[in-house]
Design an enzyme around this catalytic site. Structure first.
Site, PDB file in Angstrom:
ATOM      1  N   HIS A  97     -21.497 -24.786  26.670  1.00 52.70           N
ATOM      2  CA  HIS A  97     -22.837 -25.032  26.117  1.00 52.70           C
ATOM      3  C   HIS A  97     -23.028 -26.560  26.003  1.00 52.70           C
ATOM      4  O   HIS A  97     -23.063 -27.114  24.913  1.00 52.70           O
ATOM      5  CB  HIS A  97     -22.948 -24.351  24.754  1.00 52.70           C
ATOM      6  CG  HIS A  97     -24.351 -24.201  24.247  1.00 52.70           C
ATOM      7  ND1 HIS A  97     -25.472 -24.564  24.984  1.00 52.70           N
ATOM      8  CD2 HIS A  97     -24.828 -23.718  23.056  1.00 52.70           C
ATOM      9  CE1 HIS A  97     -26.559 -24.314  24.274  1.00 52.70           C
ATOM     10  NE2 HIS A  97     -26.200 -23.799  23.109  1.00 52.70           N
ATOM     11  N   GLN A 156     -25.870 -28.382  23.817  1.00 52.34           N
ATOM     12  CA  GLN A 156     -25.597 -28.344  22.386  1.00 52.34           C
ATOM     13  C   GLN A 156     -24.684 -29.488  21.973  1.00 52.34           C
ATOM     14  O   GLN A 156     -24.953 -30.202  20.997  1.00 52.34           O
ATOM     15  CB  GLN A 156     -24.929 -27.003  22.030  1.00 52.34           C
ATOM     16  CG  GLN A 156     -24.552 -26.883  20.580  1.00 52.34           C
ATOM     17  CD  GLN A 156     -25.774 -26.879  19.682  1.00 52.34           C
ATOM     18  OE1 GLN A 156     -26.693 -26.107  19.904  1.00 52.34           O
ATOM     19  NE2 GLN A 156     -25.806 -27.734  18.676  1.00 52.34           N
ATOM     20  N   ASP A 175     -18.637 -22.063  14.561  1.00 48.72           N
ATOM     21  CA  ASP A 175     -19.680 -21.304  15.257  1.00 48.72           C
ATOM     22  C   ASP A 175     -19.482 -19.845  14.872  1.00 48.72           C
ATOM     23  O   ASP A 175     -18.474 -19.480  14.243  1.00 48.72           O
ATOM     24  CB  ASP A 175     -19.538 -21.529  16.779  1.00 48.72           C
ATOM     25  CG  ASP A 175     -20.660 -20.886  17.599  1.00 48.72           C
ATOM     26  OD1 ASP A 175     -21.674 -20.452  17.011  1.00 48.72           O
ATOM     27  OD2 ASP A 175     -20.508 -20.816  18.848  1.00 48.72           O
ATOM     28  N   CYS A 193     -23.768 -25.053  15.612  1.00 50.11           N
ATOM     29  CA  CYS A 193     -24.846 -25.041  16.608  1.00 50.11           C
ATOM     30  C   CYS A 193     -26.000 -24.142  16.205  1.00 50.11           C
ATOM     31  O   CYS A 193     -27.108 -24.310  16.710  1.00 50.11           O
ATOM     32  CB  CYS A 193     -24.290 -24.613  17.963  1.00 50.11           C
ATOM     33  SG  CYS A 193     -23.598 -22.940  17.963  1.00 50.11           S
ATOM     34  N   ARG A 238     -30.004 -19.909  30.993  1.00 45.39           N
ATOM     35  CA  ARG A 238     -29.007 -19.381  30.043  1.00 45.39           C
ATOM     36  C   ARG A 238     -28.569 -18.037  30.589  1.00 45.39           C
ATOM     37  O   ARG A 238     -29.392 -17.143  30.765  1.00 45.39           O
ATOM     38  CB  ARG A 238     -29.611 -19.227  28.645  1.00 45.39           C
ATOM     39  CG  ARG A 238     -28.754 -18.342  27.733  1.00 45.39           C
ATOM     40  CD  ARG A 238     -29.159 -18.387  26.287  1.00 45.39           C
ATOM     41  NE  ARG A 238     -28.853 -19.682  25.706  1.00 45.39           N
ATOM     42  CZ  ARG A 238     -28.877 -19.934  24.402  1.00 45.39           C
ATOM     43  NH1 ARG A 238     -29.191 -18.973  23.539  1.00 45.39           N
ATOM     44  NH2 ARG A 238     -28.593 -21.133  23.943  1.00 45.39           N
ATOM     45  N   ARG A 256     -31.457 -31.392  19.664  1.00 41.83           N
ATOM     46  CA  ARG A 256     -31.509 -30.655  20.936  1.00 41.83           C
ATOM     47  C   ARG A 256     -32.747 -31.094  21.712  1.00 41.83           C
ATOM     48  O   ARG A 256     -32.697 -31.310  22.924  1.00 41.83           O
ATOM     49  CB  ARG A 256     -31.578 -29.141  20.672  1.00 41.83           C
ATOM     50  CG  ARG A 256     -30.339 -28.520  20.071  1.00 41.83           C
ATOM     51  CD  ARG A 256     -29.186 -28.482  21.031  1.00 41.83           C
ATOM     52  NE  ARG A 256     -29.491 -27.761  22.259  1.00 41.83           N
ATOM     53  CZ  ARG A 256     -29.461 -26.432  22.392  1.00 41.83           C
ATOM     54  NH1 ARG A 256     -29.082 -25.673  21.380  1.00 41.83           N
ATOM     55  NH2 ARG A 256     -29.751 -25.847  23.548  1.00 41.83           N
TER      56      ARG A 256
HETATM   57  N1   CP Z   1     -27.692 -23.340  19.377  1.00 40.72           N
HETATM   58  C1   CP Z   1     -28.404 -22.629  20.265  1.00 40.72           C
HETATM   59  O1   CP Z   1     -28.258 -22.757  21.494  1.00 40.72           O
HETATM   60  O2   CP Z   1     -29.340 -21.806  19.699  1.00 40.72           O
HETATM   61  P1   CP Z   1     -30.217 -20.690  20.422  1.00 40.72           P
HETATM   62  O3   CP Z   1     -29.282 -19.563  20.801  1.00 40.72           O
HETATM   63  O4   CP Z   1     -31.217 -20.280  19.390  1.00 40.72           O
HETATM   64  O5   CP Z   1     -30.857 -21.279  21.644  1.00 40.72           O
HETATM   65  N1  NVA Z   2     -21.071 -19.118  20.817  1.00 37.17           N
HETATM   66  C1  NVA Z   2     -22.428 -18.676  20.639  1.00 37.17           C
HETATM   67  C2  NVA Z   2     -23.369 -19.848  20.691  1.00 37.17           C
HETATM   68  C3  NVA Z   2     -24.810 -19.517  20.450  1.00 37.17           C
HETATM   69  C4  NVA Z   2     -25.726 -20.697  20.541  1.00 37.17           C
HETATM   70  C5  NVA Z   2     -22.774 -17.637  21.693  1.00 37.17           C
HETATM   71  O1  NVA Z   2     -22.437 -17.836  22.869  1.00 37.17           O
HETATM   72  O2  NVA Z   2     -23.367 -16.619  21.324  1.00 37.17           O
END
Ligand code: CP
Ligand code: NVA
Length: 301
Positions: A134, A137, A218, A259, A107, A287
């Site tokens: 993502h 997700q 989101d 998400c 990530r 997930r």
């Molecule tokens: N939805 C998601 O990716 O959550 P986290 O940021 O908690 O991993």
């Molecule tokens: N759009 C959000 C998703 C988090 C899972 C971010 O990138 O922070």
């Protein structure tokens, strides 16, 4: 060896078999305790590195538990604590980690970091979120919709909010899985130009959700957005909140997805989050199952 970098970079037939595999593994576990291995443990002896340059709850825990259920082991690394956060190149990091581990999940911020990691690693790399997408997700989201409502092909999905990284993966999925996608949000927060043609646009959220089988949103401020943009974004997005009024303009059986993490009272009300149309905790659970299938696909197991 397969990398899982984006839904748009993965064959539709592979995406379908990943979801099918996830369904099978979920059903086979029944209600057994979370750390009890699956009957089938193809990752026995495998080591997986989970790298986080941003916070995470779901991605971190679901990959960790999922790999263990498959018989493998994990190590979680935070970008800051690695030499990667102190000047070592992504390429050198990828080459070194490939000597120790069998798979890397990362990530990160820039997509370039993910792509460089995949280019230089000799083990599969999975995208656990970048500023641009993502995919894990949205695979869980497709799995969840199909579990609750049947095939997603030909159904109407509406996004109300920021045209962000999760939306981008959703647009990729609309093409791959053949569903109809509408974006509803302010012009200033339109999805990136490369996604044009993959979805329709409707500025009025009430009009947008007419006939929707699934309404999604989101956070209004993503992890990579500057804190200083918070107030402006809230003002731009206020009219796109998913609330009871918006849900009542969608199809009666429409689902709501997010998400997570959610900011109750901002992009979604508590009534919708905890209401009968909400699938948010099923999404979070899935997930785990879908990522197990992604890991197996990456390793050809
Ligand atoms: N939805 C998601 O990716 O959550 P986290 O940021 O908690 O991993
Ligand atoms: N759009 C959000 C998703 C988090 C899972 C971010 O990138 O922070």
């Amino acid at each position: 060896m397969n990398h899982f970098l984006d839904i748009s970079r993965t064959d539709p037939s592979d995406l379908m078999s990943i979801i099918e595999g996830a369904r099978r593994m979920k059903a086979a576990r029944g209600g057994r305790p979370k750390a009890m291995p699956d009957d089938d443990t193809p990752l026995l002896g495998y080591m997986v590195a989970l790298i986080f340059e941003k916070p995470s709850t779901r991605t971190r825990v679901s990959f960790d538990v999922g790999v263990r259920q498959l018989g493998g082991q994990t190590m979680t690394l935070s970008g800051n604590e690695m030499q990667l956060g102190h000047g070592e190149t992504v390429a050198d990091t990828a080459k070194v980690l490939s000597r120790y581990v069998d798979l890397i999940m990362i990530r990160t911020f820039e997509e370039a970091t993910l792509l460089e990691m995949a280019d230089s690693a000799s083990v599969p790399v999975i995208n656990g979120l970048t500023n641009r997408s993502h995919p894990c997700q949205v695979m869980a989201d497709v799995m969840t919709f199909e579990e609750l409502r049947g095939p997603i092909a030909g159904r109407r999905v509406v996004w109300s909010g920021d045209g962000n990284n999760v939306f981008a993966s959703l647009a990729h999925a609309a093409q791959r899985f053949g569903f109809d996608l509408t974006f509803s949000g302010p012009e200033a927060l339109d999805p990136e130009a490369t996604l044009e043609g993959m979805y329709r646009k409707e500025r009025d959220p009430i009009q947008a959700v007419a006939g929707a089988d699934l309404v999604m949103t989101d956070t209004w401020v993503s992890m990579h957005d500057p804190r200083s943009a918070r107030e402006r974004r809230h003002n731009q997005l206020r009219g796109y909140q998913v609330n009871a009024k918006l849900m009542s303009a969608a199809n009666p059986g429409a689902l709501f997805m997010h998400c997570l993490p959610a900011h109750r009272g901002d992009e979604v009300t508590t009534a919708v989050m905890d209401g009968p149309q909400s699938a948010v905790f099923d999404e979070a659970e899935n997930r785990l199952h879908v990522q197990k299938a992604i890991v197996r696909w990456c390793l050809g197991l």
